[in-house]
Design a protein around this motif. Structure first.
Motif, PDB file in Angstrom:
ATOM      1  N   ASP A   5       3.081  -6.837   4.246  1.00 63.10           N
ATOM      2  CA  ASP A   5       3.598  -5.807   5.186  1.00 63.10           C
ATOM      3  C   ASP A   5       5.368  -7.076   5.311  1.00 63.10           C
ATOM      4  N   HIS A  60       8.604   2.141   5.671  1.00 59.68           N
ATOM      5  CA  HIS A  60      10.157   2.457   6.235  1.00 59.68           C
ATOM      6  C   HIS A  60      11.133   1.226   7.269  1.00 59.68           C
ATOM      7  N   ARG A  92       6.324   6.595   8.965  1.00 56.76           N
ATOM      8  CA  ARG A  92       6.698   7.145   7.315  1.00 56.76           C
ATOM      9  C   ARG A  92       5.979   6.016   6.588  1.00 56.76           C
ATOM     10  N   SER A  93       5.687   5.387   7.502  1.00 58.64           N
ATOM     11  CA  SER A  93       5.172   3.683   6.728  1.00 58.64           C
ATOM     12  C   SER A  93       3.776   4.704   6.094  1.00 58.64           C
ATOM     13  N   GLU A  94       3.705   4.673   4.677  1.00 61.26           N
ATOM     14  CA  GLU A  94       2.269   4.793   4.684  1.00 61.26           C
ATOM     15  C   GLU A  94       1.407   3.650   4.217  1.00 61.26           C
ATOM     16  N   GLY A  95      -0.580   3.369   3.835  1.00 60.54           N
ATOM     17  CA  GLY A  95      -1.225   3.092   4.517  1.00 60.54           C
ATOM     18  C   GLY A  95      -1.731   3.193   5.740  1.00 60.54           C
ATOM     19  N   GLU A  96      -2.977   2.446   6.268  1.00 59.59           N
ATOM     20  CA  GLU A  96      -3.644   2.191   7.186  1.00 59.59           C
ATOM     21  C   GLU A  96      -3.475   0.307   7.413  1.00 59.59           C
ATOM     22  N   GLU A  98       0.463  -1.408  -0.410  1.00 57.55           N
ATOM     23  CA  GLU A  98      -0.127   0.412  -0.192  1.00 57.55           C
ATOM     24  C   GLU A  98       1.120   0.562   0.193  1.00 57.55           C
ATOM     25  N   GLY A  99       2.167   1.112  -0.545  1.00 59.64           N
ATOM     26  CA  GLY A  99       3.129   2.100  -0.857  1.00 59.64           C
ATOM     27  C   GLY A  99       4.499   1.907   0.197  1.00 59.64           C
ATOM     28  N   ARG A 100       4.564   2.674   0.283  1.00 62.46           N
ATOM     29  CA  ARG A 100       6.649   3.237   0.874  1.00 62.46           C
ATOM     30  C   ARG A 100       6.318   2.494   2.754  1.00 62.46           C
ATOM     31  N   ARG A 151       1.638  -1.118   8.431  1.00 61.94           N
ATOM     32  CA  ARG A 151       1.124   0.466   7.375  1.00 61.94           C
ATOM     33  C   ARG A 151       1.094   0.872   8.346  1.00 61.94           C
ATOM     34  N   GLY A 152       0.700   2.584   8.523  1.00 61.76           N
ATOM     35  CA  GLY A 152       0.327   3.770   8.967  1.00 61.76           C
ATOM     36  C   GLY A 152       0.883   3.703   9.567  1.00 61.76           C
TER      37      GLY A 152
END
Length: 215
Positions: free
Chosen positions: A84, A14, A70-74, A10-12, A66-67
């Motif tokens: 993830d 960290h 700095r990790s993207e998503g929810e 769901e994105g980057r 995620r979420g």
């Protein structure tokens, strides 16, 4: 301990990654506790597990689900977090294509995700699970558990009931071809606030024993 950013579902995502100093290293991925309870990759137990593997020469990764940070998503109630973790392991393996084996470690919610991950990834040869929340989630997916490992539980844990963890351990111990080690720490609460030294010693003893046996 360089920061890393790698692609997740769901994105980057960290993380912090410590490369190994030798070729064909063992790999370790370390998973943090529940995001909605304040869990991050900088949780003290997560960090302690990370350092244990680093000290033994593993290429080691911890990251925020995620979420978180700095990790993207929810937050996705464990489903997305398992994805993830799979993406994180893919990245770690891509960084170390000649690795000699993989370990998964996690604390609380991270232990749940770690044990789900090892069911999906036959290359995982060992696991460390700290306070797996066996009274809050169904661990019936471990049927059968494919890897040997260590479970550590505090006897004064106010979140995870020791009786539920013991029941899980006893079930896993009936399976053939794996060995489950179970360590309890008297007086330790869910976060091992006053027993961190004892927790680290238990994990280090077990890991050194496993690594010596496999040489």
């Amino acid at each position: 301990m360089p920061e890393v950013i790698f692609p997740g579902p769901e994105g980057r995502l960290h993380g912090r990654y410590h490369p190994a100093a030798t070729p064909r290293p063992m790999l370790a991925i370390v998973l943090h506790p529940h995001p909605q309870g304040g869990g991050t990759m900088n949780n003290p137990i997560t960090l302690a597990l990370y350092n244990i593997f680093v000290k033994r020469g593993f290429a080691t990764l911890r990251f925020n689900f995620r979420g978180v940070g700095r990790s993207e998503g929810e937050f996705d109630h464990g489903v997305g977090e398992l994805s993830d973790a799979a993406s994180a392991l893919d990245w770690l393996q891509a960084m170390n294509p000649e690795s000699s084996g993989t370990w998964v470690a996690g604390f609380s919610f991270g232990a749940l995700i770690g044990m789900q991950l090892l069911m999906r990834r036959p290359e995982v040869k060992g696991f460390i699970s700290i306070a797996p929340p066996a009274n809050l989630y169904d661990f019936g997916f471990l049927a059968p558990c494919p890897s040997s490992g260590l479970i550590v539980q505090g006897l004064a844990d106010e979140v995870v009931a020791e009786a539920a963890v013991l029941k899980l351990v006893e079930k896993l111990k009936t399976q053939r071809h794996i060995t489950i080690n179970y360590a309890t720490i008297p007086g330790a609460n869910h976060f091992f606030q006053n027993e961190m030294d004892e927790l680290v010693a238990e994990v280090e003893r077990y890991l050194d024993w496993r690594l010596a046996a496999e040489r």
